[in-house]
Design an enzyme around this catalytic site. Structure first.
Site, PDB file in Angstrom:
ATOM      1  N   GLU A  93      75.416   5.544 -37.467  1.00 52.23           N
ATOM      2  CA  GLU A  93      74.548   5.368 -39.040  1.00 52.23           C
ATOM      3  C   GLU A  93      75.706   3.999 -39.389  1.00 52.23           C
ATOM      4  O   GLU A  93      76.465   3.563 -39.026  1.00 52.23           O
ATOM      5  CB  GLU A  93      75.908   6.691 -40.362  1.00 52.23           C
ATOM      6  CG  GLU A  93      76.140   7.896 -39.377  1.00 52.23           C
ATOM      7  CD  GLU A  93      76.874   8.750 -40.404  1.00 52.23           C
ATOM      8  OE1 GLU A  93      76.633  10.190 -39.726  1.00 52.23           O
ATOM      9  OE2 GLU A  93      77.523   8.366 -40.816  1.00 52.23           O
ATOM     10  N   CYS A 106      78.806  -2.073 -44.219  1.00 57.61           N
ATOM     11  CA  CYS A 106      79.213  -1.708 -43.389  1.00 57.61           C
ATOM     12  C   CYS A 106      79.260  -0.879 -41.137  1.00 57.61           C
ATOM     13  O   CYS A 106      78.190   0.825 -41.893  1.00 57.61           O
ATOM     14  CB  CYS A 106      80.478   0.215 -44.168  1.00 57.61           C
ATOM     15  SG  CYS A 106      81.161   1.315 -42.390  1.00 57.61           S
ATOM     16  N   CYS A 113      83.540   9.329 -31.445  1.00 57.77           N
ATOM     17  CA  CYS A 113      85.171   9.301 -31.602  1.00 57.77           C
ATOM     18  C   CYS A 113      86.249   9.221 -30.957  1.00 57.77           C
ATOM     19  O   CYS A 113      86.079  11.013 -30.509  1.00 57.77           O
ATOM     20  CB  CYS A 113      85.336   8.127 -32.803  1.00 57.77           C
ATOM     21  SG  CYS A 113      87.019   7.923 -32.707  1.00 57.77           S
ATOM     22  N   CYS A 117      90.076  12.328 -35.667  1.00 54.85           N
ATOM     23  CA  CYS A 117      91.320  12.425 -36.416  1.00 54.85           C
ATOM     24  C   CYS A 117      90.988  13.709 -37.280  1.00 54.85           C
ATOM     25  O   CYS A 117      89.674  13.742 -37.291  1.00 54.85           O
ATOM     26  CB  CYS A 117      91.474  10.532 -37.276  1.00 54.85           C
ATOM     27  SG  CYS A 117      92.408   9.982 -36.835  1.00 54.85           S
ATOM     28  N   CYS A 120      87.597  13.663 -40.310  1.00 53.61           N
ATOM     29  CA  CYS A 120      86.891  12.647 -39.485  1.00 53.61           C
ATOM     30  C   CYS A 120      85.537  13.552 -39.101  1.00 53.61           C
ATOM     31  O   CYS A 120      85.545  13.694 -38.212  1.00 53.61           O
ATOM     32  CB  CYS A 120      87.486  11.757 -39.236  1.00 53.61           C
ATOM     33  SG  CYS A 120      86.250  10.058 -38.598  1.00 53.61           S
ATOM     34  N   CYS A 333      82.624   8.515 -42.939  1.00 52.52           N
ATOM     35  CA  CYS A 333      82.064   7.891 -41.334  1.00 52.52           C
ATOM     36  C   CYS A 333      81.975   9.599 -40.978  1.00 52.52           C
ATOM     37  O   CYS A 333      82.799  10.334 -40.797  1.00 52.52           O
ATOM     38  CB  CYS A 333      83.506   7.363 -41.032  1.00 52.52           C
ATOM     39  SG  CYS A 333      84.016   7.323 -39.297  1.00 52.52           S
TER      40      CYS A 333
HETATM   41  N1  SAH Z   1      88.017   4.058 -36.246  1.00 51.25           N
HETATM   42  C1  SAH Z   1      88.568   3.150 -37.969  1.00 51.25           C
HETATM   43  C2  SAH Z   1      87.064   2.608 -38.281  1.00 51.25           C
HETATM   44  C3  SAH Z   1      86.380   3.711 -38.669  1.00 51.25           C
HETATM   45  S1  SAH Z   1      86.828   4.770 -40.485  1.00 51.25           S
HETATM   46  C4  SAH Z   1      89.697   3.982 -37.802  1.00 51.25           C
HETATM   47  O1  SAH Z   1      89.815   4.937 -38.146  1.00 51.25           O
HETATM   48  O2  SAH Z   1      90.418   3.307 -37.673  1.00 51.25           O
HETATM   49  C5  SAH Z   1      87.111   3.923 -41.720  1.00 51.25           C
HETATM   50  C6  SAH Z   1      88.315   4.506 -42.516  1.00 51.25           C
HETATM   51  O3  SAH Z   1      87.571   5.960 -42.962  1.00 51.25           O
HETATM   52  C7  SAH Z   1      89.025   5.054 -41.663  1.00 51.25           C
HETATM   53  O4  SAH Z   1      90.492   4.196 -42.008  1.00 51.25           O
HETATM   54  C8  SAH Z   1      89.271   6.595 -41.658  1.00 51.25           C
HETATM   55  O5  SAH Z   1      90.486   7.140 -41.672  1.00 51.25           O
HETATM   56  C9  SAH Z   1      89.082   6.985 -43.297  1.00 51.25           C
HETATM   57  N2  SAH Z   1      88.409   8.123 -42.979  1.00 51.25           N
HETATM   58  C10 SAH Z   1      86.870   8.705 -42.414  1.00 51.25           C
HETATM   59  N3  SAH Z   1      87.474  10.372 -42.240  1.00 51.25           N
HETATM   60  C11 SAH Z   1      87.053  10.123 -43.959  1.00 51.25           C
HETATM   61  C12 SAH Z   1      87.162  10.590 -44.825  1.00 51.25           C
HETATM   62  N4  SAH Z   1      86.560  12.213 -44.863  1.00 51.25           N
HETATM   63  N5  SAH Z   1      87.942  11.111 -46.270  1.00 51.25           N
HETATM   64  C13 SAH Z   1      88.345   9.180 -46.425  1.00 51.25           C
HETATM   65  N6  SAH Z   1      88.889   8.140 -45.902  1.00 51.25           N
HETATM   66  C14 SAH Z   1      88.124   8.784 -44.375  1.00 51.25           C
HETATM   67 FE1  SF4 Z   2      88.407   7.584 -35.037  1.00 49.51          FE
HETATM   68 FE2  SF4 Z   2      87.317   8.658 -37.688  1.00 49.51          FE
HETATM   69 FE3  SF4 Z   2      89.943   8.961 -36.773  1.00 49.51          FE
HETATM   70 FE4  SF4 Z   2      88.786   6.479 -37.254  1.00 49.51          FE
HETATM   71  S1  SF4 Z   2      89.155   8.098 -38.622  1.00 49.51           S
HETATM   72  S2  SF4 Z   2      89.814   6.412 -35.736  1.00 49.51           S
HETATM   73  S3  SF4 Z   2      86.035   7.209 -36.738  1.00 49.51           S
HETATM   74  S4  SF4 Z   2      87.893   9.590 -35.718  1.00 49.51           S
END
Ligand code: SAH
Ligand code: SF4
Length: 351
Positions: A93, A106, A113, A117, A120, A333
């Site tokens: 994406e 972006c 990944c 998390c 995510c 994301c």
């Molecule tokens: N992996 C890297 C960059 C990609 S994610 C990271 O984690 O920083 C970019 C941002 O979007 C990160 O701060 C991540 O925690 C946040 N993010 C991912 N899923 C999300 C969600 N469902 N709601 C809010 N923020 C989210």
């Molecule tokens: Fe990976 Fe999503 Fe965590 Fe960023 S927020 S490190 S993309 S799992």
């Protein structure tokens, strides 16, 4: 899509040598670079100042872009999200956030990944593979081509953990920064990480003034452990010292990203702790209300988010509450890709 090499994966030496072997002078190299990076051209046959036989030679040997747009969604606020198919059939994406004075793209760095998390979508199926440097750069060029205007900012905040693919991300960022190539100022590029300490230090060692964003999301290691699995999670104290190192090398302060998760990290005492950490990090804070919530992970109400922001501001922390961009098109994301995937097998699921 063909399996040819993407021309952007060749360095100057290799491409000039290729041109020489086929009897073309080296000045053709810069012409090709201008078409690719200044005019965002993805079709060798449209490179009108190249002779026809060179255009055909390039068509026969290389791909000009690795991305095929599979699905485009546009939100009312103008945010555009593309689901792009790569040459091997995988999807990623890319999101374009246009604004009158600036436009931000972006970009993703991985398919999936490994960090996983809990809230995510990108991490749900684990890591599939790293993107190549051309696949990373092509997302930026796609955004320019689509709006017929050079983008002003790149945020590495799409799918994937950028620090787990520095091998390809760093050459891609060098291409984007280099004056003779794409020519985007270092201060217009931001790399976001879940806090991979070795990566923060490696990025610092590049000596470029790229911006760093740390996805902190919690104010203690114990609280963090509830939303980030242990395998790739680094202790906050180590992230802090890596950020200090980054600041020494680049003179740049990081930003702390904080996804607001109702009932998990949104209490008044969390704001107090966060303000304390922000002072230690010399950082400003970006609050992002959780989007695409599941039963377990929801955004607090807008009023509660504003209260949390107010508390931070009262403590003297520089903080912003990120407006929802592209909420109607699943612009967080990994969400669009997830919609287009079969259900994950044995994945880490937040619900
Ligand atoms: N992996 C890297 C960059 C990609 S994610 C990271 O984690 O920083 C970019 C941002 O979007 C990160 O701060 C991540 O925690 C946040 N993010 C991912 N899923 C999300 C969600 N469902 N709601 C809010 N923020 C989210
Ligand atoms: Fe990976 Fe999503 Fe965590 Fe960023 S927020 S490190 S993309 S799992």
């Amino acid at each position: 899509m063909s399996t040819l090499t993407n021309i952007k994966d060749l360095d100057q030496e290799a491409l000039t040598a290729f041109l020489g072997q086929h009897g073309f002078p080296s000045f053709r190299y810069q012409q090709i670079m201008d078409w690719l990076y200044q005019k965002w051209c993805a079709d060798f046959k449209a490179m009108s100042n190249l002779p026809k036989d060179l255009q055909e030679l390039l068509v026969g040997h290389f791909r000009a872009s690795s991305l095929q747009v599979e699905n485009t969604q546009q939100a009312e606020d103008g945010t555009i999200k593309w689901l792009c198919r790569l040459a091997d059939g995988e999807t990623i994406e890319t999101v374009l956030i246009p604004a009158p004075e600036r436009s931000t793209v972006c970009i993703s760095t991985q398919v999936g990944c490994a960090v996983r998390c809990a809230f995510c979508a990108s991490g749900k199926q684990g890591l599939v593979r790293n993107l190549s440097r051309s696949e990373i750069v092509d997302q930026v060029l796609l955004a320019c081509r689509c709006q017929n205007k050079k983008i002003t900012n790149v945020v590495v905040m799409g799918m994937g953990e950028p620090m787990h693919n520095l091998e390809n991300l760093l050459p891609a960022l060098e291409l984007l920064s280099a004056p003779g190539v794409f020519g985007l100022g270092a201060r217009h590029i931001t790399v976001s990480t879940s806090g991979v300490v070795a990566g923060i230090r490696a990025l610092a060692d590049c000596g470029r003034a790229w911006n760093l964003a740390i996805s902190l999301h919690a104010t203690s290691d114990e609280q963090r452990s509830r939303i980030i699995p242990p395998q790739y999670r680094c202790p906050i104290a180590d992230i802090l010292s890596a950020c200090e190192y980054f600041r020494k090398r680049t003179n740049r302060m990081p930003t702390l990203e904080y996804a607001l998760l109702a009932g998990i990290n949104d209490r008044a005492e969390d704001a107090t702790q966060l303000a304390h950490l922000a002072r230690q990090f010399h950082a400003k804070v970006n609050l992002i209300p959780c989007n695409d919530g599941t039963a377990r992970y929801q955004a607090p109400t807008p009023a509660h988010c504003r209260q949390f922001l107010e508390l931070l501001l009262r403590f003297g922390t520089q903080a912003t509450l990120r407006l929802r961009k592209g909420g109607s098109i699943q612009a967080a994301c990994g969400q669009l890709r997830q919609q287009n995937q079969p259900p994950a097998q044995g994945s880490h699921s937040p619900s």
